[in-house]
Structure formats: C-alpha cells, structure tokens
Design a protein around this motif. Structure first.
Motif, PDB file in Angstrom:
ATOM      1  N   THR A 279     -16.877  51.599  62.146  1.00  0.00           N
ATOM      2  CA  THR A 279     -18.308  51.576  61.924  1.00  0.00           C
ATOM      3  C   THR A 279     -18.933  50.666  62.960  1.00  0.00           C
ATOM      4  OG1 THR A 279     -17.852  49.881  60.295  1.00  0.00           O
ATOM      5  CG2 THR A 279     -18.215  52.095  59.472  1.00  0.00           C
ATOM      6  N   PRO A 280     -20.275  50.652  63.130  1.00  0.00           N
ATOM      7  CA  PRO A 280     -20.889  49.975  64.269  1.00  0.00           C
ATOM      8  C   PRO A 280     -20.582  48.487  64.356  1.00  0.00           C
ATOM      9  CG  PRO A 280     -22.439  51.448  63.221  1.00  0.00           C
ATOM     10  CD  PRO A 280     -21.249  51.364  62.329  1.00  0.00           C
ATOM     11  N   GLY A 281     -20.542  47.976  65.579  1.00  0.00           N
ATOM     12  CA  GLY A 281     -20.330  46.566  65.809  1.00  0.00           C
ATOM     13  C   GLY A 281     -19.619  46.310  67.113  1.00  0.00           C
ATOM     14  N   LYS A 282     -19.290  45.062  67.368  1.00  0.00           N
ATOM     15  CA  LYS A 282     -18.625  44.694  68.616  1.00  0.00           C
ATOM     16  C   LYS A 282     -17.112  44.858  68.496  1.00  0.00           C
ATOM     17  CE  LYS A 282     -20.321  40.616  68.365  1.00  0.00           C
ATOM     18  NZ  LYS A 282     -20.668  39.216  68.605  1.00  0.00           N
ATOM     19  N   LYS A 283     -16.465  45.118  69.627  1.00  0.00           N
ATOM     20  CA  LYS A 283     -15.011  45.268  69.615  1.00  0.00           C
ATOM     21  C   LYS A 283     -14.326  44.008  69.112  1.00  0.00           C
ATOM     22  CE  LYS A 283     -14.596  48.761  73.246  1.00  0.00           C
ATOM     23  NZ  LYS A 283     -13.986  49.110  74.531  1.00  0.00           N
ATOM     24  N   SER A 284     -14.923  42.870  69.406  1.00  0.00           N
ATOM     25  CA  SER A 284     -14.302  41.611  69.000  1.00  0.00           C
ATOM     26  C   SER A 284     -14.283  41.440  67.488  1.00  0.00           C
ATOM     27  CB  SER A 284     -15.060  40.435  69.625  1.00  0.00           C
ATOM     28  OG  SER A 284     -16.421  40.459  69.241  1.00  0.00           O
ATOM     29  N   ASP A 285     -15.099  42.240  66.749  1.00  0.00           N
ATOM     30  CA  ASP A 285     -15.167  42.115  65.297  1.00  0.00           C
ATOM     31  C   ASP A 285     -14.254  43.089  64.569  1.00  0.00           C
ATOM     32  OD1 ASP A 285     -17.060  40.156  65.471  1.00  0.00           O
ATOM     33  OD2 ASP A 285     -18.759  41.540  65.353  1.00  0.00           O
ATOM     34  N   ARG A 286     -13.450  43.883  65.299  1.00  0.00           N
ATOM     35  CA  ARG A 286     -12.666  44.913  64.646  1.00  0.00           C
ATOM     36  C   ARG A 286     -11.551  44.315  63.796  1.00  0.00           C
ATOM     37  NH1 ARG A 286     -12.866  48.637  69.925  1.00  0.00           N
ATOM     38  NH2 ARG A 286     -14.790  49.708  69.427  1.00  0.00           N
ATOM     39  N   ALA A 287     -11.353  44.915  62.640  1.00  0.00           N
ATOM     40  CA  ALA A 287     -10.301  44.459  61.731  1.00  0.00           C
ATOM     41  C   ALA A 287      -9.476  45.659  61.310  1.00  0.00           C
ATOM     42  CB  ALA A 287     -10.912  43.799  60.502  1.00  0.00           C
TER      43      ALA A 287
ATOM     44  N   ASN B 263     -21.248  41.153  76.032  1.00  0.00           N
ATOM     45  CA  ASN B 263     -20.302  41.886  75.188  1.00  0.00           C
ATOM     46  C   ASN B 263     -20.868  43.194  74.647  1.00  0.00           C
ATOM     47  OD1 ASN B 263     -18.294  39.868  75.394  1.00  0.00           O
ATOM     48  ND2 ASN B 263     -19.315  38.656  73.811  1.00  0.00           N
ATOM     49  N   ARG B 264     -22.139  43.452  74.910  1.00  0.00           N
ATOM     50  CA  ARG B 264     -22.741  44.673  74.389  1.00  0.00           C
ATOM     51  C   ARG B 264     -22.155  45.910  75.065  1.00  0.00           C
ATOM     52  NH1 ARG B 264     -29.125  44.137  72.811  1.00  0.00           N
ATOM     53  NH2 ARG B 264     -28.949  42.277  71.509  1.00  0.00           N
ATOM     54  N   TYR B 265     -22.303  47.041  74.373  1.00  0.00           N
ATOM     55  CA  TYR B 265     -21.629  48.290  74.758  1.00  0.00           C
ATOM     56  C   TYR B 265     -21.853  48.643  76.227  1.00  0.00           C
ATOM     57  CZ  TYR B 265     -20.498  53.283  74.681  1.00  0.00           C
ATOM     58  OH  TYR B 265     -19.988  54.523  74.956  1.00  0.00           O
ATOM     59  N   LEU B 266     -23.099  48.747  76.666  1.00  0.00           N
ATOM     60  CA  LEU B 266     -23.373  49.144  78.046  1.00  0.00           C
ATOM     61  C   LEU B 266     -23.126  48.007  79.030  1.00  0.00           C
ATOM     62  CD1 LEU B 266     -26.650  51.289  77.751  1.00  0.00           C
ATOM     63  CD2 LEU B 266     -24.333  52.096  78.239  1.00  0.00           C
ATOM     64  N   LEU B 267     -23.543  46.818  78.648  1.00  0.00           N
ATOM     65  CA  LEU B 267     -23.498  45.697  79.584  1.00  0.00           C
ATOM     66  C   LEU B 267     -22.085  45.245  79.897  1.00  0.00           C
ATOM     67  CD1 LEU B 267     -26.516  43.624  78.201  1.00  0.00           C
ATOM     68  CD2 LEU B 267     -26.490  45.442  79.914  1.00  0.00           C
ATOM     69  N   ALA B 268     -21.165  45.470  78.960  1.00  0.00           N
ATOM     70  CA  ALA B 268     -19.781  45.043  79.176  1.00  0.00           C
ATOM     71  C   ALA B 268     -19.133  45.771  80.351  1.00  0.00           C
ATOM     72  CB  ALA B 268     -18.960  45.257  77.906  1.00  0.00           C
ATOM     73  N   GLY B 269     -19.650  46.948  80.690  1.00  0.00           N
ATOM     74  CA  GLY B 269     -19.071  47.718  81.779  1.00  0.00           C
ATOM     75  C   GLY B 269     -19.757  47.523  83.119  1.00  0.00           C
ATOM     76  N   ARG B 270     -20.710  46.592  83.195  1.00  0.00           N
ATOM     77  CA  ARG B 270     -21.446  46.382  84.442  1.00  0.00           C
ATOM     78  C   ARG B 270     -21.005  45.089  85.117  1.00  0.00           C
ATOM     79  NH1 ARG B 270     -27.533  48.082  82.259  1.00  0.00           N
ATOM     80  NH2 ARG B 270     -27.017  50.282  81.876  1.00  0.00           N
ATOM     81  N   THR B 271     -21.068  45.071  86.430  1.00  0.00           N
ATOM     82  CA  THR B 271     -20.706  43.889  87.208  1.00  0.00           C
ATOM     83  C   THR B 271     -21.808  43.587  88.232  1.00  0.00           C
ATOM     84  OG1 THR B 271     -18.367  44.494  87.012  1.00  0.00           O
ATOM     85  CG2 THR B 271     -18.960  42.825  88.667  1.00  0.00           C
ATOM     86  N   PRO B 272     -22.501  42.441  88.051  1.00  0.00           N
ATOM     87  CA  PRO B 272     -22.469  41.569  86.880  1.00  0.00           C
ATOM     88  C   PRO B 272     -23.125  42.243  85.679  1.00  0.00           C
ATOM     89  CG  PRO B 272     -24.228  40.903  88.357  1.00  0.00           C
ATOM     90  CD  PRO B 272     -23.502  41.987  89.071  1.00  0.00           C
TER      91      PRO B 272
END
Length: 606
Positions: free
Chosen positions: A3-11, A423-432
């Motif tokens: 369900t929605p959320g950040k990858k770091s919160d997965r359980a 850490n957001r979905y789109l921003l995590a894949g951008r440099t910077p």
C-alpha cells in the motif's frame, strides 16, 4: 502486495508459505493479528464494515464493495455450470460467499484475503462456515496449481505504484499465462488472468472491476488474453452516469467468463452497455440474450476480431462504429505530444513570485509556469492572464537549478532534504534530486481531465506547464497554424471524434494520456489555405472572448467553428494529391512569444 508509502517503511507480512507480501506504511497498523473493530453488524456486513473500518485502511487494501444486485447477477452466472468448488480470491466482508451459499446447493467456497480484518468480517457474517475455507494470504502467491469450478471476484483496486513484491510479480503472472504484462498494470488485471488460469475446463467466473482497463494502455494485454483464449462471454460496461462503486470515482465493468471445454472459432462477445440504473432481473435477461426493453441499455454482439482491431474500447462499446472521416488525419501527423513537467513535489518546487523573492531564488533559476487548471480561464492563455496570477500570489514560478546554487538556494535545498524529499518516488531517481525535467514551452496545452469534453489552450504567454496539462508541439512552426489547430481541437466535431480515444471515470470525468491525444482525428491543416487558417485563428479568439463572458455566445461561435472544420476537411480532401503547404515563420523579435520557435521532443513520450 503493498500500500502507499516510502520504501523505507516497508514491513514484511508473514502470511504463510509462499507469501512474501510487502506492505508500505505503518507496520503496527498492518500486523497479521489486527482485529475487527467492535460494533460490526453481521446482518448488514458491507455497510457496517464501511462504518467501523476507517477509510485509510480500506484504501490501503484497495477495497470497494459490490452492490447486492450485482453480486446476485454474478452468482447467477456461475451457478449455470453447477460448480462444486467456488473461489473468492479477495473476499472482503464476504458478499460473494453468502450469495454462493444461498444460490448454489452443496458448493464449497475457498475465500482468500490478505486483510485479516476483512476475513474476520466475512466469517462473522456467516451463520455457518462449515462449507467455507478461509485463507489469510495473497491469491497471486497462494497455491498456483489449485483449480476451481467457478470464481466470484471483486479484486483489489491498487495502481502499480501502490503495491510491491519481493519478486517481479508482473513477469511471474505473465509467464504463467503466456503474456507480457506492463509494469504499469493495476493489480486487478493480474487477478483476472490468474482466475482464468485456475478455472477447470467448463468453469465460469464473474469478476467486477473498474472500467478503466477498456481504454488504458495496460489493458491491451488483458484484452488480447481474454479474446485469444476465447474466455470472455459477456461484458457488462457501466457508463459514468451509472456508478457502481461507492467512494470511488470510476466506471465499472463486469466480466462474465467461461472456460469452454472445446474451442469456438466464431467467438463473439455479448456487450451490454448500461447507460443508467437497471434492475438485476433485466441484467440477468440480458445475459441470457434477451433484448432490452429500456433505453437505459445498449446491447450488441461484437466479434473478437472487431474488438482486437480497436485499441480503446470505450467508444465501440457504447456506440455504433463510424466510418473514417474524409479529409481528417490523426493528430500525430500534425503534432507531437508530451506530458507536462512532473516536479515530484509541487509544494516545494512551484512557488509564488513573493515566496521565491523571500527565499532569494535568483531569476536565472526560475521558470514561469502554470500548475492548476483553474488558473487558466479559457482557451487562450495570455500574458495578461499570467501577470494576473502573479499579482494574486498564485504559484507561477518553477524552481529549476541549472547552475551552481548560491548560499540562499543551498539553504532551500537543505530544507528540502530535511523534509525527506530525496526519498520521494520521482525525486529518488534524479541526480541531483532537485534536478528539474526540461521542456520547451508548448504552443498548445491539453487539459488532462474534463467533464464536458476536453479543453485545449493556446499558450500565448509562452510559459511552462505542470502535469495538469499535456504539451502539444505542432510540426509547423507558425502562429496561425498553432491557433488554427487549437481551434479545431476545441470544435464540437473533433471533440465528438475524440471520444473513442479517451478514458472515462465516474461522473463523466474524461481523461487523455499524451499518446491518446495523437490518435484524435483532426482536419489536415497542412493542406488548408492561409485564408482559412486565419479564419480558424480568428474563431479561436472569438471563442476565448465568448467563454469569458457567456455560454450563449460560445455556442454560436462553436456552431460557426464546426462549419470551418468541415471546410478545412473539404480542402484537405480536394488537395490530397498536392504537397502540404509550407508556412514560413515570420520574423521573431526578441519579445516574441517563445512558443513560435520550432519545438522538438527531447526523448520518448511519457
């Protein structure tokens, strides 16, 4: 599943052998032992469940409940094969379990759900559960070799970014079913394929899902799978005015599936298009092949070949297919499209002029940009319109750090990092992480959503746009051409032709993706005379003025515009053997709008 959320919160939820389900969010709220809240009324299970289980929980699990009349219809369909073992792969509070036990003598039901709260509700709503096997788990991962005589299903409604598996579930389901599944696919498509695969020969299934798959690009694999395997017997498709799902702005469809023991080369599909509310008895009669006695229903039989020949089904399901219009071409021959700029965090990147000044962001790192449909009042967006937004304090400037940030800009970057934006979905894949997508200002904008048709805007101000609008870049770089194209796109004739390419959600909310726009039929303006292009451009200005004042004036302009559209089509048909007119762009002084420049896409369509 997730369900929605950040990858770091997965359980990880350990639901049993073969589960590896990944949830996203608060682990304490999703543990296996979560109990049904007190106050559940087993005499009205679905209504009571909605009342006592909070909306966020239901959203996380993609739960939208089947109305009783639809459940009766679906159960009536599977009862026709006299099943002994029935599957419900996402049982929720158990409406299908109860209906199967009531209508089908001696059947055994296997009821699966990943949500323990829903399972407990389903169990509590049954007087006896001796003929029911309750399974806490994910159907897509549970006993893939199990087979059933029939299935009733309302699968979870979860978009691709709202669930996650430890393995590639799309590739896995595709491999099992011999198809290639897009990773943008809603999870209910995976459920439908697996339900079909697990049916025994002669078995039946009834599945209710949102209707968006008939027009969505990811639905193409499902359509091909159902038709080439001769599985789809009946498709009941509800219009936007006949909403089925509570709390969900979406149309609905019911797929009645039969896995025939022998092949049928002349496989036709019975289509029932429901324009308005009808009773369950009339629906059951339609399924039996009876003709409707109500204007609320359109019934037709379409061959698999007819359906496979159409990319988007919404129009063909609800209309008699029209012949191609002479003098019209696909928009792809006249223009290219892209989606608007996706920031990944609009509240951080899209600023008011005052806010940008307070943050001391330099002008070289700001792009003039519109982000909301309500900020664009009509079909021409002028420099005055933009300056009014700036004056009112609207968000009009996009942060685009294209060179080394100074001290103030670095401080704002640090603020974004403290807010967890990298850490957001789109921003995590951008440099910077704060790098902004690059787009040339588009001469024409297309509103992504619309209820009375889609709105196309001539970007006279030459500013950028966010994803509220798609970008249209005409291949001919001249002002009259761009204005004329905007005019014909807003005409009633072209709007009507475009209906077969749009996606329609509940309440009549229409949506186009950038690629959908390319299939719209428009007059071939490359062959239009300059005088006609000028008159079309003038009609756009008249329409803009009328829309800002009164609907009555706009209707008169639209009527005249339809005549110009037909004139353009006639000119195109008459001069089809001639070369397309070449319109040289006029001299462009330094203050000329940016959109007059020849524009190109930098990469593929999004």
């Amino acid at each position: 599943m997730a369900t929605p959320g950040k990858k770091s919160d997965r359980a990880i939820l350990n639901g049993g052998p073969g589960h590896g389900l990944l949830f996203v969010g608060d682990e304490s709220a999703l543990h296996c032992g979560e109990a049904l809240p007190s106050g559940f009324d087993p005499l009205r299970p679905e209504e009571s469940y909605r009342e006592i289980v909070d909306a966020e929980h239901r959203r996380q699990f993609g739960q939208f409940f089947t109305p009783q009349p639809i459940a009766e219809l679906m159960c009536s369909w599977i009862a026709g094969c006299q099943p002994k073992h029935v599957l419900d792969p996402a049982c929720g509070p158990g409406i299908f379990i109860r209906e199967a036990m009531r209508r089908i003598d001696g059947c055994f039901v296997t009821a699966i759900d990943v949500d323990t709260v829903a399972l407990e509700a389903a169990r509590a709503a049954l007087r006896s559960s001796e003929q029911v096997q309750f399974v806490h788990g994910d159907f897509l991962c549970w006993q893939p070799d199990a087979r059933f005589d029939a299935a009733l299903a309302n699968p979870p409604y979860l978009k691709h970014h709202n669930f996650h598996y430890e393995h590639d579930i799309f590739a896995e389901i595709g491999r099992r079913n011999g198809v290639t599944v897009s990773r943008l696919t809603n999870i209910y498509v995976l459920f439908i394929m697996e339900i079909c695969r697990r049916l025994r020969a002669g078995g039946r299934a009834a599945v209710i899902v949102p209707g968006e798959w008939v027009n969505a690009n990811y639905g193409s694999a499902l359509k091909s799978y159902l038709l080439r395997n001769q599985l789809l017997s009946v498709l009941i498709y509800f219009s936007h005015s006949a909403l089925v799902f509570d709390e969900a702005l979406t149309t609905a469809s019911v797929l009645l599936i039969e896995k025939a023991a022998g092949g049928d080369e002349n496989n036709d599909v019975l289509i029932s298009y429901i324009r308005d509310a009808v009773g369950v008895q009339e629906l059951e009669a339609l399924v039996r092949g009876a003709m409707p006695h109500s204007s609320a229903v359109l019934v037709q039989r379409l061959s698999a070949a007819q359906l496979l020949g159409v990319k988007k089904w919404d129009y063909i399901l609800s209309h008699v297919e029209e012949e191609a219009s002479i003098g019209f071409v696909a928009l792809s021959e006249l223009a290219e499209t892209r989606r608007g700029i996706a920031t990944g965090a609009n509240d951080y990147f899209h600023l008011s002029r005052r806010c940008a000044d307070e943050l001391r962001i330099r002008d070289q790192h700001l792009l003039e940009c519109v982000g909301r449909a309500v900020d664009v009042p009509s079909v021409v967006f002028s420099r005055d319109d933009f300056e009014q937004l700036v004056y009112k304090g609207a968000r009009t400037h996009l942060l685009s750090l294209t060179s080394e940030p100074d001290e103030a800009e670095s401080a704002y970057i640090k603020e974004g990092e403290e807010r967890g934006l990298p850490n957001r979905y789109l921003l995590a894949g951008r440099t910077p992480w704060y790098a902004m997508e690059k787009r040339e200002p588009a001469p024409i904008w297309a509103a992504v959503f619309g209820r009375k048709g889609l709105r196309f805007i001539h970007n006279d101000a030459g500013v950028h746009n966010l994803t509220t609008f798609h970008c249209i870049y005409p291949r001919v770089a001249a002002v009259p051409f761009a204005m004329a194209l905007t005019a014909v796109l807003n005409s009633r004739r072209v709007q009507d032709l475009s209906k077969k390419h749009r996606r329609v959600y509940g309440g009549g909310l229409a949506k186009f993706e950038p690629r959908d726009l390319l299939d719209i039929l428009v007059p071939d303006l490359r062959r239009a005379k300059k005088d006609l292009l000028s008159r079309l451009a003038g009609s756009l200005q008249q329409l803009d003025a009328a829309l800002r004042e009164s609907d009555e004036r706009a209707e008169a302009v639209l009527e005249r515009l339809d005549g110009l559209v037909q004139e353009a089509a006639d000119q195109a048909a008459d001069s089809a053997t001639n070369t397309a007119p070449v319109l040289a762009p006029p001299h462009r002084p330094s203050t000329f709008p940016l959109w007059e420049l020849q524009t190109r896409r930098d990469g593929q369509d999004e």
